[in-house]
Scaffold this motif. Sequence first.
Motif, PDB file in Angstrom:
ATOM      1  N   SER A  33      -0.340 -33.930 -30.412  1.00  8.48           N
ATOM      2  CA  SER A  33      -1.351 -33.320 -31.460  1.00  8.48           C
ATOM      3  C   SER A  33      -1.622 -31.913 -31.509  1.00  8.48           C
ATOM      4  O   SER A  33      -1.661 -31.067 -31.908  1.00  8.48           O
ATOM      5  CB  SER A  33      -1.836 -34.214 -31.688  1.00  8.48           C
ATOM      6  OG  SER A  33      -2.875 -34.150 -31.183  1.00  8.48           O
TER       7      SER A  33
ATOM      8  N   SER B 299      -1.611 -33.540 -24.859  1.00  4.26           N
ATOM      9  CA  SER B 299      -1.683 -33.687 -25.980  1.00  4.26           C
ATOM     10  C   SER B 299      -1.194 -32.698 -27.031  1.00  4.26           C
ATOM     11  O   SER B 299      -0.728 -32.323 -27.427  1.00  4.26           O
ATOM     12  CB  SER B 299      -3.452 -32.752 -26.276  1.00  4.26           C
ATOM     13  OG  SER B 299      -3.418 -33.204 -27.510  1.00  4.26           O
TER      14      SER B 299
ATOM     15  N   GLN C 152       1.159 -29.799 -31.339  1.00  9.97           N
ATOM     16  CA  GLN C 152       1.760 -29.589 -32.782  1.00  9.97           C
ATOM     17  C   GLN C 152       1.173 -28.903 -34.044  1.00  9.97           C
ATOM     18  O   GLN C 152       1.183 -27.350 -34.258  1.00  9.97           O
ATOM     19  CB  GLN C 152       1.347 -30.421 -33.321  1.00  9.97           C
ATOM     20  CG  GLN C 152       2.859 -32.131 -33.256  1.00  9.97           C
ATOM     21  CD  GLN C 152       3.909 -31.832 -34.391  1.00  9.97           C
ATOM     22  OE1 GLN C 152       4.068 -31.103 -35.783  1.00  9.97           O
ATOM     23  NE2 GLN C 152       5.111 -31.603 -33.216  1.00  9.97           N
TER      24      GLN C 152
END
Lengths: 195, 199
Positions: free
Chosen positions: B97, B95, B100
């Motif tokens: 995202s 993942s 991040q």
Amino acid sequence: MSKLSLITKGIIKENPTFVLVLGMCPTLGTTTSAMNGLGMGLATLFVLTMSNIVVSAVSGFIPGKVRIPSFIVIIATFVTVLQFVMQAFTPGLYATLGIFIPLIVVNCIVLGRAEAFASKNSVGDSALDGIGIGLGFTLSLTVLGMVRELLGSASIFGIKLIEGDGILVFILAPGAFIALGYLLVLFNKLKAKIS
Amino acid sequence: MEYIIILISAVFVNNIVLSQFLGVCPFLGVSNKVGTAAGMAGAVTFVMALSTLATYLLQYYVLVPLGIEFMQTIVFILVIAALVQMVEIILKKISPSLYQALGIYLPLISTNCAVLGVAILVVAKEFTFGSDPHMLNLAQSIVFTIATALGFGLALILFAGLREQMELSNIPKPFKGTPIALITAGILALAFMGFAGLV
């Protein structure tokens, strides 16, 4: 850098508590009295000096990639040794300091000195550096412990100075934050005056 | 019922930062903005739950049967450090995202004393509510850990809100930075003392 300044720099110029503001958890958590602060400081001094010596001795053989985990294992070993020694000789203090003894492993001061100083310097210098920073940490913990004990139970090192109970909140959690905050203000003020 | 009691006690009464003094470094370090504080709180909750699961199982299925409980400190810190590394690698792959959002906080967490602290507390804590005191079982340990992490998040986000306001006010020079943060934390801790006796 001279040998003497290696020891003295930790006390004022690079004081781990008042200048670098590192290792806050044990600083706040164990300073309910001057004696507890002193005990915690000396325990950290032991681990810091021993791990500095060993890290400096073996850092040549350790590949860069596994540096940090290896340092953590070395530190954790000395913390375990310390746990045995304290259980045997100072069981009362060991019980009072409780979880903060095993947590010396994650004290940023210890790992910080291993990485920033011991891995790049000789064994002798690293030992002196450990003693110096350890003394600075011990000193600040004892001072904070004295202030909190004086305000909170009107005594210093267990000796009653004033009859009465003192302000209980300084022994409890909020008092730790507030006392350390004002000590830092005082330290900043003194530093500004000197320079 | 017992889960609710564990939850309230860990979030409010024995708040990990404001009454147990664990995780004070990230509490002072990454609390300048509410957004950052929320990211850190999420990362800590995730890692704490995973690491307590791992250390709980290790303690009762490896260390205790072999009689080597004294190895606790070394084993726990290694497991936590390895776990944080693994979570970082897996998140990056699965993942991006989420990576991040949490990525930059993950390396900070392995030296966060709250994670190791909770792992040790869980296997040392007696659950005293109700009839006979007993050691926490696995489900109770997980609830306790998540509640503790929520308490950490609550304190962190509240404190970040206060510090955002403080940016705008005129603070005397010697108080600037850490001193005023510590004094504010002290007042916040005073407020949390009001929860004492709730459970």
